[in-house]
Design a protein around this motif. Structure first.
Motif, short mmCIF file in Angstrom:
data_model
loop_
_atom_site.label_atom_id
_atom_site.label_comp_id
_atom_site.label_asym_id
_atom_site.label_seq_id
_atom_site.Cartn_x
_atom_site.Cartn_y
_atom_site.Cartn_z
N ILE A 47 0.82 -1.22 0.00
CA ILE A 47 0.00 0.00 0.00
C ILE A 47 0.85 1.27 0.00
O ILE A 47 0.43 2.31 -0.45
CB ILE A 47 -1.03 -0.01 1.16
N HIS A 48 2.11 1.14 0.47
CA HIS A 48 2.98 2.32 0.50
C HIS A 48 3.99 2.33 -0.64
O HIS A 48 4.97 3.06 -0.59
CB HIS A 48 3.71 2.38 1.84
N GLN A 49 3.73 1.54 -1.68
CA GLN A 49 4.66 1.53 -2.81
C GLN A 49 4.76 2.93 -3.41
O GLN A 49 3.78 3.67 -3.45
CB GLN A 49 4.22 0.52 -3.86
N GLU A 50 5.94 3.29 -3.85
CA GLU A 50 6.15 4.65 -4.35
C GLU A 50 5.52 4.85 -5.72
O GLU A 50 4.86 5.85 -5.96
CB GLU A 50 7.63 4.98 -4.39
N GLU A 51 5.73 3.92 -6.64
CA GLU A 51 5.18 4.11 -7.99
C GLU A 51 3.67 3.94 -7.94
O GLU A 51 3.14 3.20 -7.13
CB GLU A 51 5.82 3.16 -8.99
N SER A 52 3.01 4.66 -8.83
CA SER A 52 1.55 4.65 -8.84
C SER A 52 1.04 4.35 -10.24
O SER A 52 0.09 4.93 -10.69
CB SER A 52 1.05 6.01 -8.35
#
Length: 193
Positions: free
Chosen positions: A167-172
């Motif tokens: 959920i906190h991954q940088e890429e979106s």
């Protein structure tokens, strides 16, 4: 035109699906004004604010809630600020006809308002020995208002660990089309108005 199913029909469709037809996914809003329902989910903390402006948004929300001059406008201002934030949540998705159904929320996913940024087949974490699709009743789960089809897992910490990891991954990156390609086995273009 989407076929309208009764809840009983939907339940039967979901109950007849194999476990490998369900996907753990991280959903992110497309930064549009939130619906009343989405806003309620956020203020109940059912969704996680994440993104480059997370601290800025949370700081503004705290100021709005405590400022004497802004208190009267706080609900409307907070709704706008949450709409500007990236908001993420975990979902268990499956397909019903050509539409994506969120089994946890018991509703079809609005992919014009939201995008899938991470997904894995549920069977990468669970198999028939430690998870199953079944009815839950309000007697078993007091927060439910009616019989509801959910994925029943023996160890929920696996889902929590999955959420923490992704959920906190940088890429979106928007993986919505990839999701449809994998699940339906063909390319799919998201229709937008």
């Amino acid at each position: 035109m989407t076929k309208k199913y009764s809840q009983e029909e939907l339940d039967q469709i979901l109950l007849s699906k194999k476990l490998n037809e369900f996907y753990l996914a991280i959903i992110e809003n497309r930064q549009e004004l939130l619906s009343d329902e989405e806003y309620e989910e956020i203020v109940r903390r059912d969704k996680t604010i994440y993104g480059d402006n997370k601290e800025e948004v949370e700081d503004l929300i705290n100021k709005v809630q405590t400022d004497e001059h802004l208190k009267n406008f706080a609900p409307n201002l907070m709704r706008i600020m949450y709409s500007l934030a990236q908001v993420r949540r975990l979902a268990i998705l499956t397909m019903v006809d050509d539409n994506v159904y969120d089994i946890g929320s018991a509703k079809f996913e609005d992919l014009k308002r939201n995008k899938i940024i991470h997904f894995d087949n549920l069977t990468t974490l669970y198999d028939e020995s430690n998870a199953r699709v079944r009815y839950f009743t309000p007697e078993e789960e007091p927060q439910l208002t009616q019989r509801t089809v959910l994925v029943d897992v023996d160890d929920e910490s696996i889902i929590q660990a999955y959420e923490n990891a992704h959920i906190h991954q940088e890429e979106s990156e928007d993986l919505t089309s990839d999701f449809f390609t994998e699940v339906k086995g063909k390319s799919y273009t998201l229709k937008r108005n």
